[in-house]
Design a protein around this motif. Sequence first.
Motif, PDB file in Angstrom:
ATOM      1  N   ILE A  57       0.869  -1.339   0.000  1.00 54.02           N
ATOM      2  CA  ILE A  57      -0.128   0.344  -0.035  1.00 54.02           C
ATOM      3  C   ILE A  57       0.842   1.266   0.072  1.00 54.02           C
ATOM      4  O   ILE A  57       1.772   1.180   0.931  1.00 54.02           O
ATOM      5  CB  ILE A  57      -0.974   0.101   1.187  1.00 54.02           C
ATOM      6  N   GLU A  67      -3.597   0.871  -3.282  1.00 51.28           N
ATOM      7  CA  GLU A  67      -2.944  -0.249  -3.245  1.00 51.28           C
ATOM      8  C   GLU A  67      -2.005  -0.005  -4.530  1.00 51.28           C
ATOM      9  O   GLU A  67      -2.184   0.449  -5.635  1.00 51.28           O
ATOM     10  CB  GLU A  67      -4.100  -1.213  -3.744  1.00 51.28           C
ATOM     11  N   ARG A 121      -6.157   0.940  -6.294  1.00 60.76           N
ATOM     12  CA  ARG A 121      -7.418   1.164  -5.540  1.00 60.76           C
ATOM     13  C   ARG A 121      -7.342   1.823  -4.333  1.00 60.76           C
ATOM     14  O   ARG A 121      -6.250   1.745  -3.627  1.00 60.76           O
ATOM     15  CB  ARG A 121      -7.909  -0.409  -5.139  1.00 60.76           C
ATOM     16  N   VAL A 135      -7.782   2.698  -0.833  1.00 56.65           N
ATOM     17  CA  VAL A 135      -7.777   1.747   0.309  1.00 56.65           C
ATOM     18  C   VAL A 135      -8.460   2.545   1.621  1.00 56.65           C
ATOM     19  O   VAL A 135      -9.387   2.023   2.340  1.00 56.65           O
ATOM     20  CB  VAL A 135      -6.638   0.941   0.702  1.00 56.65           C
ATOM     21  N   GLU A 136      -7.788   3.872   1.755  1.00 59.26           N
ATOM     22  CA  GLU A 136      -8.291   4.654   3.103  1.00 59.26           C
ATOM     23  C   GLU A 136      -7.665   6.065   2.771  1.00 59.26           C
ATOM     24  O   GLU A 136      -6.947   6.407   2.105  1.00 59.26           O
ATOM     25  CB  GLU A 136      -7.719   3.968   4.268  1.00 59.26           C
ATOM     26  N   ASN A 170      -7.846  -7.704   5.819  1.00 58.47           N
ATOM     27  CA  ASN A 170      -8.785  -8.014   4.742  1.00 58.47           C
ATOM     28  C   ASN A 170      -8.503  -7.079   3.626  1.00 58.47           C
ATOM     29  O   ASN A 170      -9.499  -6.153   3.030  1.00 58.47           O
ATOM     30  CB  ASN A 170      -9.936  -7.662   5.342  1.00 58.47           C
ATOM     31  N   GLN A 171      -7.323  -6.784   3.143  1.00 59.14           N
ATOM     32  CA  GLN A 171      -6.788  -5.782   2.014  1.00 59.14           C
ATOM     33  C   GLN A 171      -7.221  -4.305   2.350  1.00 59.14           C
ATOM     34  O   GLN A 171      -7.383  -3.505   1.327  1.00 59.14           O
ATOM     35  CB  GLN A 171      -7.550  -6.202   0.659  1.00 59.14           C
ATOM     36  N   GLN A 172      -7.408  -3.932   3.659  1.00 56.92           N
ATOM     37  CA  GLN A 172      -7.754  -2.554   4.087  1.00 56.92           C
ATOM     38  C   GLN A 172      -6.603  -2.287   5.106  1.00 56.92           C
ATOM     39  O   GLN A 172      -5.965  -3.048   5.412  1.00 56.92           O
ATOM     40  CB  GLN A 172      -8.983  -2.457   4.674  1.00 56.92           C
ATOM     41  N   VAL A 173      -6.542  -1.019   5.209  1.00 60.55           N
ATOM     42  CA  VAL A 173      -5.718  -0.554   6.494  1.00 60.55           C
ATOM     43  C   VAL A 173      -6.448   0.433   7.110  1.00 60.55           C
ATOM     44  O   VAL A 173      -7.078   1.241   6.586  1.00 60.55           O
ATOM     45  CB  VAL A 173      -4.453   0.074   5.696  1.00 60.55           C
ATOM     46  N   THR A 174      -6.256   0.403   8.742  1.00 66.84           N
ATOM     47  CA  THR A 174      -6.978   1.144   9.598  1.00 66.84           C
ATOM     48  C   THR A 174      -5.757   2.023  10.356  1.00 66.84           C
ATOM     49  O   THR A 174      -5.106   1.411  10.721  1.00 66.84           O
ATOM     50  CB  THR A 174      -7.744   0.194  10.466  1.00 66.84           C
TER      51      THR A 174
END
Length: 392
Positions: free
Chosen positions: A94, A108, A113, A115-116, A155-159
């Motif tokens: 990312i 990404e 994409r 992501v956040e 889950n292919q995300q970042v927080t």
Amino acid sequence: FQAEDGIRDVERSRGLGDVYKRQILGCSRINSAQGWSGVLVDGNHLVLASMDGHIMVLDKDTGKHMWKPDLMRVHEEDEDKRAAYGLPAVSNGIVFVGVYDGKIQAIEVDTGRIVETEVVSDDFEIIGGPLIHENNLYIGSGDGILRSYDLDFSNQQVTFNDDWSYELGGEIWSTPVIHDDTLIITSLDHYVYALNKDTGELVWKVKTGGAIAATPVVQEGTVFVGSFDGVFYAFDLNTGDEEWVFEKASNWYWGGSVIRDKTIYIPSLDGKLYALDIRSGKKKWELETNGPIVGSPAIVSDMIAVGSTDGEIRIAETNSGEVLASCDVGESIESPITADGFEIYFSVRDHSVRALTVKANGNPDEKWDAPYFSDLLKDDKNPQPSDWSPDC
């Protein structure tokens, strides 16, 4: 700040004058921000933000984009803030970009994409880049706060989870650096700060004679950084005690320095690159260009590549400063130079990304069939013109 002389020199470089005048002369905002993000090498990819607000991932060997670049996501009323000045960071596939409108965008690498998007500050800009270390992201902003986020990748995300924050006494325009457990950051309040990277607790701070926009360099227990007072400083990493100063430059320091062996190479807005002994600060040599040096130089084997607002890339010997060869790209170079082996990458004020191969004798040749011109994307034109005639 020694404002008048500095502004006159810096205004010769498009893009820089507005940034300085906003801080020094009290202008409200940059009318239309145009960043000079550096190029990050990530495996076979080049990651950067273009001066017209595109986040891009290019193939390192051909210059072709991996996916059609997307403009940074900002609110409609903030379109004049669609820019990035600091180097992006990459972790877990990312890209993280600090955007001038006060947000961090996470994208990404392979797909583009979004992501956040993390809002750092609604009211203040981001000029420095993010630093990622052990799943923590550190970033400063114009509100003078250095923030640490704990990054959760799943889950292919970042927080972004708030970790800690520390309020400095002025705006932050630099990127933090870490050495062991110590985080170093600079501020326009004239101070260099050393913080505990895990807690944000202040270890020490030391004052210089001017605002500091440059990102510091740490090596062999010493912090090296230049200030807007025209002085370059060396401080003890553990105590903040001054080890030496170099006072021969006639203008400010903006770009970061690079170190090879026992020599530190420091770029100045007076148009000179200085080579100093890292133990004493004694000058070994200087190289003069015809415009301010805004971005960081890069080491290429036993040579150093340096750009200038005069539009030339110069390749010089590291031990003598003798210029071996140069290439005139025709427009101001304000971004840092990134080296990867004998290849160098940088962006130019004509909206292009350039890739050069430096030969053993110092001669630079263009690596790609054509540079990548991001401004051609808005008209759906080929960003790498087929009729390109090499500059180098």
